[in-house]
Design a protein around this motif. Structure first.
Motif: not given
Length: 648
Positions: A413-414, A427
């Motif tokens: 997610k990053r 993100t």
């Protein structure tokens, strides 16, 4: 003969010639001018507006009957009042006869006035002078008569929706006022309560200098009124014609409004000349009682033309009702033709108030509203967020920068490309497997589309955005702010990556967004949007093959999953039996990545196929300040309600 004598004789001859010419001129102007020539001289003075010289050609008895001041005033008021441009007179009698008959042709603001007339001349001190009365101006004009000029107002054209229903029309409005002598002690208080006007404002109107006990003192204009208003002592209601806006606030930014008979916003302003038509003019004589005596000239008015639009009034109102408390912009279009079915901006304002009378209180309320209800948001540009992702996908696939099956890898997610990005990361919200175009659109994966933009590259992406008319004025009825991908293009990898998911410096106009999305309904061809029906109006391709057929098919299939798949960000818009496709978008508006006080814009683009009873519909909705209200989900829920109403 010597030289001196020759010069002397020439000088004498020249002097005699001058004297002779002067004598002839004097004789012509003062002694020998016959009645016919005097009449023509009089008429030439009238044409030139030299009313004092006209007066000098009157005989003594005529001058005793009217002073020079009154004569000048009467003639000036009439000739200038009718807008006389030229005056041609032809004497039809023998010029030496004292009763002169003549024909006049006068060009005025209302057209040509022609008449035959006769006037008597008398000789006074070796000059012919006119026996004048008012009939010299016009044969039918008496001393007590007046010449009137009346404007024949052209009827303003109607603005209509696609079904012929009125969006703006000339209709009946009511002027409410007091006649002071009919009022009682409770009149002001009761009128204030029923009309919503302060007692002080009413009193101020009643105390105007011109007001007498018999005057009608206007208080307010109304589109409609309650019959009990007439129970107030002294209230009088009169009827007049004015502009009526049947859709009210739901179409204010689209239709606009009139002020002092002129379009000041929206279609009323853009098509003011066509709608206004041309006023006519009537010139006539009235007697001492004000009764029409003789028509002199008339130029008929040319009524304004109607304006036929492609708008669906029911849809326009439905969208407004869902979003009237929000700051939002909406465009509904038939994506297979380019017909615009709705244009909505909220919050809105009461266009009717500009016709009925915009009080200072009403204007201050609108002008000081921090939501800016007069702002036309569908003309502006906004950060598109993830609503741009189908366009990025279609560009990458069409330019063969990646394929539909390419898996960009799971970065969690990053993500950042490398350490050169410092502390900056892209993100995303969802974790899933199979990072290809289809899944990336279903889950609205920011990281995938950041990578996609980098794979496309800044030069290709710039060229493709330019081809999609970013940075250019879209050919449309309303002037729209041009969409942009940055004032100086893509100046860094981070900006390029952020642009892939609709952030960075991306700014898109809602109408332009709807226009680009038509390519997904037309085998990659982008259609021209149109709002005004014209003879032969039909589908027009604005840009051919902006996306490849394969790219369109892949993106369309994915956009269907955005709604039909339970994991799709637009799943809440699903309607049983309707094969919808679309894309959500939530754009963050903040100063930095760590900014927690920024706001969010919510987008949802929906495409509904043609059904048995309804034509295909594409709806682009953008709503401001959706943070903590569900983001783009707030828009998705409202879109479902709008589509359900549309299908009824």
């Amino acid at each position: 003969m010597n030289g001196k004598n020759i010069v002397k004789n020439i000088a004498i001859g020249f002097a005699l010639a001058l004297a002779g010419a002067g004598a002839v001129l004097f004789y012509k102007n003062n002694i020998a001018m016959n009645p016919g020539e005097t009449l023509l001289k009089y008429m030439s003075y009238a044409e030139d507006g030299e009313y004092d010289k006209m007066y000098d050609l009157l005989d003594k008895d005529s001058q005793k009957g009217i002073s020079k001041k009154e004569f000048i005033k009467r003639n000036k008021n009439i000739y200038q009042g009718i807008g006389m441009k030229t005056l041609e007179a032809v004497v039809t009698s023998k010029k030496r006869e004292t009763t002169v008959t003549y024909r006049v042709k006068m060009r005025t603001n209302a057209g040509v006035i022609s008449y035959n007339n006769k006037t008597i001349f008398v000789k006074e001190r070796r000059r012919y002078r006119m026996e004048w009365d008012d009939s010299v101006i016009f044969p039918q004009l008496g001393a007590e008569d007046k010449v009137r000029v009346k404007t024949l107002h052209a009827k303003r054209g109607t603005i209509k929706d696609a079904s012929g229903n009125a969006l703006a029309i000339q209709g009946k409005i009511y002027s409410v006022g007091f006649v002071p002598k009919k009022m009682d002690s409770d009149s002001v208080k009761l009128a204030s309560k029923k009309l919503g006007i302060s007692k002080e404002e009413i009193q101020k109107k009643l105390e105007q200098k011109w007001v007498t006990k018999d005057s009608f003192v206007p208080l307010v204009k109304l589109k409609e009124y309650s019959s009990d208003l007439l129970d107030v002592k002294g209230i009088i209601i009169s009827t007049e014609t004015g502009r009526i806006y049947p859709l009210g606030e739901s179409a204010a930014h689209l239709v606009g409004y009139l002020q002092n008979g002129e379009g000041k916003a929206g279609l009323e302003k853009l098509y003011n000349k066509q709608l206004s038509g041309t006023d006519g003019l009537e010139i006539y004589i009235v007697d001492a009682n004000g009764q029409k005596k003789q028509l002199l000239a008339v130029k008929a008015q040319i009524d304004g033309q109607s304006l036929n639009t492609t708008i669906d009034s029911k849809l326009q109102k439905s969208i407004y009702e869902q979003y009237k408390k929000d700051k939002s912009a909406h465009v509904a279009m038939n994506p297979t033709t380019g017909e615009v079915k709705a244009l909505v901006s909220t919050p809105s304002y009461d266009a009717q108030a500009f016709i009925l009378g915009m009080t200072p209180e009403k204007w201050n309320k609108i002008n000081n509203d921090p939501r800016h209800p007069m702002q036309n948001r569908f003309k502006g540009i906004f950060a598109p967020g993830s609503s741009l992702k189908p366009i990025i996908a279609a560009i990458g696939l069409s330019q063969n920068k990646f394929s539909a099956s390419d898996d960009f890898g799971n970065s969690g997610k990053r993500w950042q490309k490398n350490k050169s990005w410092g502390g900056y990361y892209v993100t995303t919200l969802h974790d899933y497997s199979g990072h290809n175009v289809r899944n990336a659109l279903i889950y609205s994966d920011n990281i995938y589309f950041a990578k996609a933009a980098l794979k496309i590259g800044k030069d290709t992406l710039k060229d493709q955005f330019d081809n999609l008319l970013f940075g250019k004025n879209l050919d449309f009825t309303f002037g729209l702010t041009a969409s942009s991908y940055g004032n100086e293009g893509f100046t860094s990898e981070i900006q390029l990556a952020d642009s892939g998911y609709g952030q960075g410096e991306m700014m898109v106009n809602p109408v332009h967004m709807a226009t680009i999305y038509t390519a997904f309904s037309n085998k990659g061809n982008m259609l021209k949007p149109y709002l005004i029906k014209q003879k032969g109006s039909k589908k027009q391709v604005l840009k051919e093959h902006v996306f490849s057929n394969d790219a369109v098919k892949t993106v369309n299939d994915a956009m269907k999953q955005v709604i039909s798949n339970p994991n799709g960000t637009g799943h809440a818009a699903q309607i049983d039996g309707i094969d919808l496709k679309g894309k959500t978008g939530t754009a963050e508006i903040k100063q930095s990545q760590t900014d927690t006080k920024g706001t969010e814009l919510g987008w949802f683009v929906t495409i509904m196929p043609k059904t048995e009873y309804k034509e295909s519909l594409e709806l682009v909705s953008m709503t401001e300040d959706v943070k903590k209200r569900g983001g783009s989900g707030y828009v998705v829920n409202k879109t479902k309600k709008i589509l359900e109403e549309y299908l009824q």
